[in-house]
Write an enzyme that holds these catalytic residues in place. Structure first.
Site, mmCIF file in Angstrom:
data_model
loop_
_atom_site.group_PDB
_atom_site.id
_atom_site.type_symbol
_atom_site.label_atom_id
_atom_site.label_comp_id
_atom_site.label_asym_id
_atom_site.label_seq_id
_atom_site.Cartn_x
_atom_site.Cartn_y
_atom_site.Cartn_z
ATOM 1 N N GLY A 8 0.821 -1.197 0.000
ATOM 2 C CA GLY A 8 0.000 0.000 0.000
ATOM 3 C C GLY A 8 0.854 1.245 0.000
ATOM 4 O O GLY A 8 2.061 1.194 0.275
ATOM 5 N N GLY A 9 0.240 2.351 -0.332
ATOM 6 C CA GLY A 9 0.934 3.623 -0.328
ATOM 7 C C GLY A 9 0.965 4.243 1.056
ATOM 8 O O GLY A 9 0.444 3.671 2.024
ATOM 9 N N ARG A 11 -0.001 6.199 4.211
ATOM 10 C CA ARG A 11 -1.280 6.491 4.865
ATOM 11 C C ARG A 11 -2.470 5.791 4.208
ATOM 12 O O ARG A 11 -3.614 6.240 4.309
ATOM 13 C CB ARG A 11 -1.555 8.000 4.913
ATOM 14 C CG ARG A 11 -0.490 8.806 5.621
ATOM 15 C CD ARG A 11 -0.328 8.382 7.050
ATOM 16 N NE ARG A 11 0.577 9.255 7.802
ATOM 17 C CZ ARG A 11 1.213 8.899 8.901
ATOM 18 N NH1 ARG A 11 1.073 7.673 9.365
ATOM 19 N NH2 ARG A 11 2.008 9.739 9.534
ATOM 20 N N GLY A 13 -3.454 2.816 5.022
ATOM 21 C CA GLY A 13 -4.069 1.916 5.999
ATOM 22 C C GLY A 13 -3.453 0.540 5.999
ATOM 23 O O GLY A 13 -3.955 -0.370 6.664
ATOM 24 N N HIS A 50 3.459 4.660 16.513
ATOM 25 C CA HIS A 50 3.263 3.319 15.968
ATOM 26 C C HIS A 50 3.386 2.289 17.084
ATOM 27 O O HIS A 50 2.579 1.350 17.188
ATOM 28 C CB HIS A 50 4.322 3.067 14.887
ATOM 29 C CG HIS A 50 3.798 2.292 13.724
ATOM 30 N ND1 HIS A 50 3.474 0.969 13.821
ATOM 31 C CD2 HIS A 50 3.568 2.647 12.439
ATOM 32 C CE1 HIS A 50 3.063 0.535 12.636
ATOM 33 N NE2 HIS A 50 3.103 1.538 11.784
ATOM 34 N N ARG A 54 0.271 -0.599 19.082
ATOM 35 C CA ARG A 54 0.308 -2.062 19.037
ATOM 36 C C ARG A 54 -0.233 -2.659 20.333
ATOM 37 O O ARG A 54 -0.110 -2.052 21.399
ATOM 38 C CB ARG A 54 1.755 -2.553 18.853
ATOM 39 C CG ARG A 54 2.388 -2.134 17.565
ATOM 40 C CD ARG A 54 3.864 -2.527 17.565
ATOM 41 N NE ARG A 54 4.613 -1.609 16.725
ATOM 42 C CZ ARG A 54 5.884 -1.286 16.884
ATOM 43 N NH1 ARG A 54 6.571 -1.820 17.879
ATOM 44 N NH2 ARG A 54 6.469 -0.444 16.070
#
Length: 200
Positions: A8-9, A11, A13, A50, A54
């Protein structure tokens, strides 16, 4: 055991989706394979956010030796009583950057290719025979303009090849775009291309 590549790129998700694939499991090791720039407060803040997102019961390992982790070697060495478990690797883009940084190969596309493709071969071999459930996150790049700088082109080209190699080794592949998940697992696969060829 299953292996799953999530692309994915920025941001898009992709990381949140990858984490959701292992939700509810306590036997997850989160692997951060990139280096944290000490002189970049914005990047450090991103990493801290980040980490905070978690699950508390997940372990975190900061290591570039992805092949050993995927093979289960380091997990067995750390705790022989622990079950097979699962790995979440986030992400291949920062891993590849670290490999090229450590080799000082940004100024030579040929040198960077040798470093990345050697490590990729080891990772792919480990993925094909891993005793663990493995979720791998990677950036999807190269959909826009050609980078103006040589290092940008090296990153784009080698990450594209790395993603394709890991995709071929994984049981499932997903692409996350604007928060939407596309399952590519049964999509047609492009035939073999001669390494270093002119194909896009």
């Amino acid at each position: 055991m299953t292996t799953h590549l999530v692309l994915g790129g920025v941001r898009s998700g992709k990381s949140r989706y990858a984490e959701s694939l292992l939700a509810g499991r306590a036997d997850v090791t989160y692997v951060a394979p990139g280096l944290i720039p000490l002189d970049d407060p914005d990047w450090r803040a991103r990493v801290a956010a980040h980490r905070a997102s978690r699950p508390a019961q997940w372990d975190t390992v900061e290591s570039a030796d992805l092949a050993a982790l995927v093979a289960g070697d380091e997990a067995r060495a750390d705790d022989s009583t622990r079950g097979p478990g699962a790995l979440l690797i986030d992400c291949l883009g920062t891993w590849m950057t670290r490999l090229i940084d450590d080799a000082g190969a940004w100024d030579s596309a040929a040198d960077a290719a040798v470093v990345v493709r050697t490590a990729t071969a080891d990772l792919v071999a480990a993925l094909r025979d891993s005793p663990l459930d493995v979720v791998v996150v990677s950036n999807e790049v190269g959909l826009g303009v050609v980078p103006a700088h040589a290092s940008g082109r090296v990153f784009r080209d080698e990450l594209g090849r790395l993603n394709a190699a890991v995709s071929a080794a994984c049981d499932r592949v997903s692409l996350v775009v604007a928060g939407r998940v596309l399952d590519l697992s049964s999509a047609p696969v492009v035939g073999d291309v001669v390494p270093g060829g002119e194909h896009a």
